[in-house]
Design a protein around this motif. Sequence first.
Motif, PDB file in Angstrom:
ATOM      1  N   VAL A 121      21.730   2.800  52.520  1.00  0.00           N
ATOM      2  CA  VAL A 121      21.613   1.370  52.222  1.00  0.00           C
ATOM      3  C   VAL A 121      22.581   0.996  51.118  1.00  0.00           C
ATOM      4  O   VAL A 121      22.666   1.691  50.098  1.00  0.00           O
ATOM      5  CB  VAL A 121      20.174   1.013  51.800  1.00  0.00           C
ATOM      6  CG1 VAL A 121      20.122  -0.388  51.201  1.00  0.00           C
ATOM      7  CG2 VAL A 121      19.223   1.122  52.983  1.00  0.00           C
TER       8      VAL A 121
ATOM      9  N   THR B  18      23.546  -2.744  49.147  1.00  0.00           N
ATOM     10  CA  THR B  18      23.215  -4.163  49.055  1.00  0.00           C
ATOM     11  C   THR B  18      24.474  -4.992  48.816  1.00  0.00           C
ATOM     12  O   THR B  18      25.577  -4.461  48.687  1.00  0.00           O
ATOM     13  CB  THR B  18      22.221  -4.400  47.908  1.00  0.00           C
ATOM     14  OG1 THR B  18      22.879  -4.096  46.671  1.00  0.00           O
ATOM     15  CG2 THR B  18      20.974  -3.521  48.063  1.00  0.00           C
TER      16      THR B  18
ATOM     17  N   THR C  53      28.117  -6.432  58.872  1.00  0.00           N
ATOM     18  CA  THR C  53      27.011  -7.383  58.779  1.00  0.00           C
ATOM     19  C   THR C  53      27.288  -8.476  57.754  1.00  0.00           C
ATOM     20  O   THR C  53      26.497  -9.409  57.625  1.00  0.00           O
ATOM     21  CB  THR C  53      25.711  -6.661  58.383  1.00  0.00           C
ATOM     22  OG1 THR C  53      25.913  -6.031  57.115  1.00  0.00           O
ATOM     23  CG2 THR C  53      25.333  -5.619  59.424  1.00  0.00           C
ATOM     24  N   ARG C  54      28.382  -8.351  57.028  1.00  0.00           N
ATOM     25  CA  ARG C  54      28.728  -9.306  55.970  1.00  0.00           C
ATOM     26  C   ARG C  54      30.142  -9.827  56.197  1.00  0.00           C
ATOM     27  O   ARG C  54      30.911  -9.241  56.949  1.00  0.00           O
ATOM     28  CB  ARG C  54      28.651  -8.619  54.593  1.00  0.00           C
ATOM     29  CG  ARG C  54      27.262  -8.176  54.191  1.00  0.00           C
ATOM     30  CD  ARG C  54      27.318  -7.362  52.909  1.00  0.00           C
ATOM     31  NE  ARG C  54      25.999  -7.035  52.396  1.00  0.00           N
ATOM     32  CZ  ARG C  54      25.282  -5.984  52.786  1.00  0.00           C
ATOM     33  NH1 ARG C  54      25.763  -5.146  53.685  1.00  0.00           N
ATOM     34  NH2 ARG C  54      24.085  -5.763  52.260  1.00  0.00           N
TER      35      ARG C  54
ATOM     36  N   ASP D  78      30.475  -1.616  57.812  1.00  0.00           N
ATOM     37  CA  ASP D  78      29.356  -0.979  57.133  1.00  0.00           C
ATOM     38  C   ASP D  78      28.569  -0.105  58.103  1.00  0.00           C
ATOM     39  O   ASP D  78      27.661   0.621  57.701  1.00  0.00           O
ATOM     40  CB  ASP D  78      28.441  -1.994  56.450  1.00  0.00           C
ATOM     41  CG  ASP D  78      27.915  -3.069  57.393  1.00  0.00           C
ATOM     42  OD1 ASP D  78      27.678  -2.775  58.573  1.00  0.00           O
ATOM     43  OD2 ASP D  78      27.729  -4.211  56.928  1.00  0.00           O
ATOM     44  N   THR D  79      28.951  -0.165  59.381  1.00  0.00           N
ATOM     45  CA  THR D  79      28.343   0.651  60.426  1.00  0.00           C
ATOM     46  C   THR D  79      29.453   1.084  61.368  1.00  0.00           C
ATOM     47  O   THR D  79      30.281   0.257  61.770  1.00  0.00           O
ATOM     48  CB  THR D  79      27.273  -0.154  61.188  1.00  0.00           C
ATOM     49  OG1 THR D  79      26.271  -0.588  60.259  1.00  0.00           O
ATOM     50  CG2 THR D  79      26.636   0.665  62.296  1.00  0.00           C
TER      51      THR D  79
ATOM     52  N   THR E 206      25.662   4.293  59.075  1.00  0.00           N
ATOM     53  CA  THR E 206      25.400   2.906  58.723  1.00  0.00           C
ATOM     54  C   THR E 206      25.023   2.803  57.259  1.00  0.00           C
ATOM     55  O   THR E 206      24.422   3.726  56.698  1.00  0.00           O
ATOM     56  CB  THR E 206      24.281   2.301  59.590  1.00  0.00           C
ATOM     57  OG1 THR E 206      24.140   0.909  59.271  1.00  0.00           O
ATOM     58  CG2 THR E 206      22.948   3.012  59.362  1.00  0.00           C
TER      59      THR E 206
ATOM     60  N   CYS F 114      23.327   0.043  56.544  1.00  0.00           N
ATOM     61  CA  CYS F 114      22.293  -0.976  56.755  1.00  0.00           C
ATOM     62  C   CYS F 114      21.083  -0.348  57.429  1.00  0.00           C
ATOM     63  O   CYS F 114      20.519  -0.889  58.392  1.00  0.00           O
ATOM     64  CB  CYS F 114      22.830  -2.114  57.601  1.00  0.00           C
ATOM     65  SG  CYS F 114      24.325  -2.881  56.956  1.00  0.00           S
TER      66      CYS F 114
ATOM     67  N   LEU G 221      19.613  -8.750  62.447  1.00  0.00           N
ATOM     68  CA  LEU G 221      19.559  -8.491  61.006  1.00  0.00           C
ATOM     69  C   LEU G 221      18.183  -8.820  60.439  1.00  0.00           C
ATOM     70  O   LEU G 221      17.606  -9.867  60.741  1.00  0.00           O
ATOM     71  CB  LEU G 221      20.622  -9.312  60.281  1.00  0.00           C
ATOM     72  CG  LEU G 221      22.077  -8.990  60.619  1.00  0.00           C
ATOM     73  CD1 LEU G 221      23.006  -9.847  59.779  1.00  0.00           C
ATOM     74  CD2 LEU G 221      22.370  -7.521  60.411  1.00  0.00           C
TER      75      LEU G 221
ATOM     76  N   ARG H  25      19.660  -6.916  50.199  1.00  0.00           N
ATOM     77  CA  ARG H  25      19.592  -5.887  51.233  1.00  0.00           C
ATOM     78  C   ARG H  25      19.214  -6.493  52.572  1.00  0.00           C
ATOM     79  O   ARG H  25      18.345  -7.356  52.657  1.00  0.00           O
ATOM     80  CB  ARG H  25      18.561  -4.812  50.874  1.00  0.00           C
ATOM     81  CG  ARG H  25      18.487  -3.728  51.957  1.00  0.00           C
ATOM     82  CD  ARG H  25      17.335  -2.770  51.782  1.00  0.00           C
ATOM     83  NE  ARG H  25      17.180  -1.965  52.988  1.00  0.00           N
ATOM     84  CZ  ARG H  25      16.153  -1.179  53.247  1.00  0.00           C
ATOM     85  NH1 ARG H  25      15.155  -1.087  52.378  1.00  0.00           N
ATOM     86  NH2 ARG H  25      16.101  -0.488  54.383  1.00  0.00           N
ATOM     87  N   HIS H  26      19.892  -6.021  53.611  1.00  0.00           N
ATOM     88  CA  HIS H  26      19.435  -6.286  54.972  1.00  0.00           C
ATOM     89  C   HIS H  26      19.701  -5.066  55.832  1.00  0.00           C
ATOM     90  O   HIS H  26      20.548  -4.240  55.507  1.00  0.00           O
ATOM     91  CB  HIS H  26      20.084  -7.540  55.566  1.00  0.00           C
ATOM     92  CG  HIS H  26      21.570  -7.551  55.535  1.00  0.00           C
ATOM     93  ND1 HIS H  26      22.296  -8.360  54.697  1.00  0.00           N
ATOM     94  CD2 HIS H  26      22.483  -6.846  56.250  1.00  0.00           C
ATOM     95  CE1 HIS H  26      23.595  -8.159  54.894  1.00  0.00           C
ATOM     96  NE2 HIS H  26      23.737  -7.247  55.832  1.00  0.00           N
ATOM     97  N   SER H  27      18.940  -4.945  56.905  1.00  0.00           N
ATOM     98  CA  SER H  27      19.080  -3.805  57.807  1.00  0.00           C
ATOM     99  C   SER H  27      19.329  -4.293  59.214  1.00  0.00           C
ATOM    100  O   SER H  27      19.123  -5.473  59.538  1.00  0.00           O
ATOM    101  CB  SER H  27      17.825  -2.924  57.754  1.00  0.00           C
ATOM    102  OG  SER H  27      16.676  -3.667  58.106  1.00  0.00           O
TER     103      SER H  27
END
Length: 392
Positions: free
Chosen positions: A175, A177, A234-235, A241-242, A260, A262, A353, A362-364
């Motif tokens: 993870v 953030t 994701t951003r 990020d993955t 990942t 996330c 997400l 934080r998000h997953s």
Amino acid sequence: MVAVGPTNSPDGPRRTRPPRVALVGTGGYGAVHLDNLERLAGGGRLAFAGCTDVRHPDPALAGRIDRLGGVFYDDYDALLREARPEVVVLATPPHLHREMTRAALATGAHVLVEKPPAVRLADLDAMATAATEAGRICQVGFQSLGSAVVPRLRELIHGGELGEVEQIAAIGCWVRTDAYYARAPWAGRRWLDGVPVGDGALSNPFAHAVMNVLALAGLGAADAPRVEAELYRTRPVEVEDTGCLRMTADGRPRMMVAVTLCAEVPQPAYVLVRGEAGSARWWYETDRLEIRRSGQPTVTEELTRVDLLEDLLRAARDAQAGPCCPIADTRPFVAVVERLAGRPVLPVAAGALRRHDDEPGRHSITGVDADVERAVAEGLLFSQLRPRPGWL
């Protein structure tokens, strides 16, 4: 201790003095290096020559530098010129490594440079050439290559205990953030002011995973694997990020890396070696090795590792002993990173997400942990999985 000059005493035999070691970059992972320098200085293994950073030290750091007997220098050139270090530790952004490494080598210093050492082969080759011409060591901070697990796994791979090895892979579910991407101007970037940075998950936080796989597969300085890759974000950043890598090289097992930043549930990263007659799993952050052979009980081994700065000092003292991770050995890794630079980074489906209100920033990605595992288990890229991940 490294013999760096005559210290003959009329009252006894020749002695040696500890080498002078300087640190460039005191924030981020540089703080870990500073702790290590303090430990080694306290044991008489080195003398702290000083440090430099773009940020002036706060009172606590300034006091610590003073207690260590070092000096804070306002710029790198002054540190090299006035402190005259015999070893330089570079904990700086990757796009600064080439020139800083060459400058230190030109003064006659050995260098420990953080990973990734470079994001272009031309830069890496320039650093390796400078080390050769200077007759000095340039070691890269891939700490896990100092682990006793590495030779143990090589025994298992080449000794036939796992049968024919089909795949060497790495899996990472961590993870990071929003704060991670706000840590520096180069964070989350592919380019900064026209200079390549390459701060993606595969090239930076999971650089160890990629390098471990390549090293265990036996790729050396002359090897460049064929690369298939899928990168996702994701951003609103420039890097992944993955991501997922599938790498092949003649005469080598298939190599896979799926990661990942996330994760739904963060887990320690590991390397998985899979053979026809068994498998081995290495949690490379803690040097724990689990070996499974067909028809036999699972064996767990808790091993140790060599500190890479201590390893560099040893190699500098003994010309016959090479370092754990000389810069030339990281050429396959940089070849992979360079190829990633031209690949598209696709956005993850917004509906996949999940925000974590209890952890700001934080998000997953829903389902990503299982998909990372599936990709490695099946030797497939994310888009090839069936059923296809809902986050694509």
